[in-house]
Design an enzyme around this catalytic site. Structure first.
Site, PDB file in Angstrom:
ATOM      1  N   GLU A  48     -11.124 -45.709 -59.658  1.00  0.00           N
ATOM      2  CA  GLU A  48     -10.531 -46.745 -58.806  1.00  0.00           C
ATOM      3  C   GLU A  48     -11.102 -46.706 -57.390  1.00  0.00           C
ATOM      4  O   GLU A  48     -11.305 -47.748 -56.765  1.00  0.00           O
ATOM      5  CB  GLU A  48      -9.002 -46.619 -58.776  1.00  0.00           C
ATOM      6  CG  GLU A  48      -8.320 -46.951 -60.096  1.00  0.00           C
ATOM      7  CD  GLU A  48      -8.579 -48.386 -60.553  1.00  0.00           C
ATOM      8  OE1 GLU A  48      -9.025 -49.213 -59.733  1.00  0.00           O
ATOM      9  OE2 GLU A  48      -8.346 -48.677 -61.733  1.00  0.00           O
ATOM     10  N   TYR A 131      -3.484 -51.329 -53.375  1.00  0.00           N
ATOM     11  CA  TYR A 131      -4.062 -51.596 -54.690  1.00  0.00           C
ATOM     12  C   TYR A 131      -4.198 -50.321 -55.506  1.00  0.00           C
ATOM     13  O   TYR A 131      -3.735 -50.232 -56.654  1.00  0.00           O
ATOM     14  CB  TYR A 131      -5.433 -52.289 -54.589  1.00  0.00           C
ATOM     15  CG  TYR A 131      -6.144 -52.143 -55.906  1.00  0.00           C
ATOM     16  CD1 TYR A 131      -5.747 -52.903 -57.000  1.00  0.00           C
ATOM     17  CD2 TYR A 131      -7.105 -51.157 -56.109  1.00  0.00           C
ATOM     18  CE1 TYR A 131      -6.316 -52.717 -58.251  1.00  0.00           C
ATOM     19  CE2 TYR A 131      -7.681 -50.959 -57.358  1.00  0.00           C
ATOM     20  CZ  TYR A 131      -7.277 -51.741 -58.417  1.00  0.00           C
ATOM     21  OH  TYR A 131      -7.823 -51.531 -59.646  1.00  0.00           O
ATOM     22  N   ASP A 149      -5.442 -56.913 -57.242  1.00  0.00           N
ATOM     23  CA  ASP A 149      -6.815 -56.837 -56.733  1.00  0.00           C
ATOM     24  C   ASP A 149      -7.367 -58.261 -56.650  1.00  0.00           C
ATOM     25  O   ASP A 149      -6.640 -59.235 -56.859  1.00  0.00           O
ATOM     26  CB  ASP A 149      -7.666 -55.968 -57.659  1.00  0.00           C
ATOM     27  CG  ASP A 149      -8.021 -56.705 -58.929  1.00  0.00           C
ATOM     28  OD1 ASP A 149      -7.175 -57.481 -59.420  1.00  0.00           O
ATOM     29  OD2 ASP A 149      -9.127 -56.532 -59.442  1.00  0.00           O
TER      30      ASP A 149
END
Length: 368
Positions: A48, A131, A149
């Site tokens: 991520e 996020y 996102d």
DNA sequence: GACCCGTGGGT
DNA sequence: TACCCAAGGGT
């Protein structure tokens, strides 16, 4: 019928339709757990961070390199900063790498090697914002967090025909996303939305006929899908000018390198010595040593997030015994791969070490 | 909210 | 060529 406003999407229809589509269409990605596998929070977190503002195709080789070399958070926390920056070189947004190191050391140290399993706990860590906190909580820990996102913003803006421009629309879109998030497998739900955004609900020409949500999409019903989300106009990028000095040592062909300040643009990365980058007026010459500097005919162009850069490359050959000026280092060609050279500096070296042609210095990590 | 912070691929 | 935009975060 004219004037009838289409109804808003219903969670009890959208989530199951999306789940069915995902079961058949999920992308196979290196950081995803296979069905039945327990996700590894370290790999979820690492992916991520790498995926922030970065495409799946670009991240792939870097993810493999990192997990191969540092298979868990303890290994990463124990690594040298320079080794990590070097492995990150070329990925961009280098503050991510600096925060990655800080985060790994907090987790490996005071957290005993375990990532927080809640959105709030994750959000306290360096480099983890709204996020990433939601994504890791949902994907690694099965928490029903509302992941938002760029893909999901687009999908929500279209599903709900939200015309408020970004970024002002973000809180609205987040509420829409939250309303659709199921309590069962929220991580799959989030990844399904991202896959949908990447494969079907694309920015330019959404493939609405193949979309599992087309029957629930207000934007499609109104003929607006391709125009959404609206965005605030962006500023034009100025052009900055600079000089870059490629000093080549006789004998071994070593080049002179320095290190950039630890924060800011390309913070902590390696560089060829150079001038300031000026937006107005010619940059003041600042050769690292006295030599017969020759200007290369080909300039190096590079675009950063908020400006274009045009570098004039100056090259000189110096005697083998020339000492490195303070703060600089002679680096032989075969040792360049061990230094955290950002892409713009790879371009400068490619130009300076192979003037007329344009031979590439390959990154340590590259596609294929 | 505004601004800073990389890079590569698609169109 | 120029512009868009990507699994954003920090200040």
């Amino acid at each position: 019928m004219t004037g009838m406003s289409p109804p808003p999407p219903r969670p009890d229809r959208v989530a199951p339709a999306l789940a069915r589509w995902y079961a058949a269409n999920a992308r196979v990605l290196p950081w995803r757990a296979r069905p039945g596998e327990v996700p590894d929070p370290y790999r979820v977190w690492l992916s991520e961070i790498m995926l922030q503002q970065t495409t799946v195709a670009t991240v792939g080789p870097y993810f493999h390199a990192f997990t191969g070399r540092w298979p868990d958070v303890h290994a990463l926390a124990g690594a040298d900063d320079q080794a990590i920056l070097t492995a990150w070189a070329g990925l961009g947004y280098y503050a991510r790498a600096r925060n990655l190191i800080r985060c790994a050391r907090v987790v490996a140290g005071e957290l005993g090697g375990r990532f927080p399993d809640s959105e709030a706990g994750l959000a306290k860590l360096p480099g983890i914002g709204p996020y990433t906190a939601a994504a890791v909580a949902a994907i690694a820990f099965d928490r029903p967090a509302a992941v938002l996102d760029g893909n999901i913003e687009r999908v929500m803006a279209r599903l709900f025909a939200e015309e408020t421009p970004l970024p002002a629309a973000k809180p609205l879109l987040r509420r829409h996303a939250a309303a659709l998030t199921p309590t069962v497998r929220p991580g799959d739900h989030a990844q399904a939305l991202m896959d949908l955004g990447a494969l079907i609900c694309t920015p330019r020409r959404p493939d609405c006929p193949r979309c599992p949500l087309v029957g629930d999409c207000r934007g499609h019903a109104l003929g607006l899908a391709a125009e959404l989300p609206r965005r605030a106009p962006k500023k034009a990028k100025p052009t900055r000018l600079g000089l870059a000095y490629v000093a080549i040592r006789a004998g071994d062909g070593a080049v002179l390198l320095g290190r950039r300040p630890p924060s800011g643009l390309l913070g902590g990365m390696a560089e060829v010595p150079g001038s300031d980058w000026t937006e107005q007026g010619a940059p003041a010459p600042r050769p690292p040593l006295s030599a017969d500097w020759r200007r290369l005919s080909r300039t190096v162009r590079h675009t950063f997030t908020h400006f274009h850069l045009e570098l004039t490359v100056l090259r000189a050959s110096v005697a083998a015994a020339t000492p490195a000026p303070a703060g600089l280092l002679w680096v032989p060609p075969q040792a360049l791969a061990g230094h955290p050279l950002p892409t713009v500096m790879r371009k400068v070296l490619a130009a300076g070490l192979d003037s007329p042609g344009g031979k590439r210095i390959p990154s340590r990590v590259r596609n294929s």
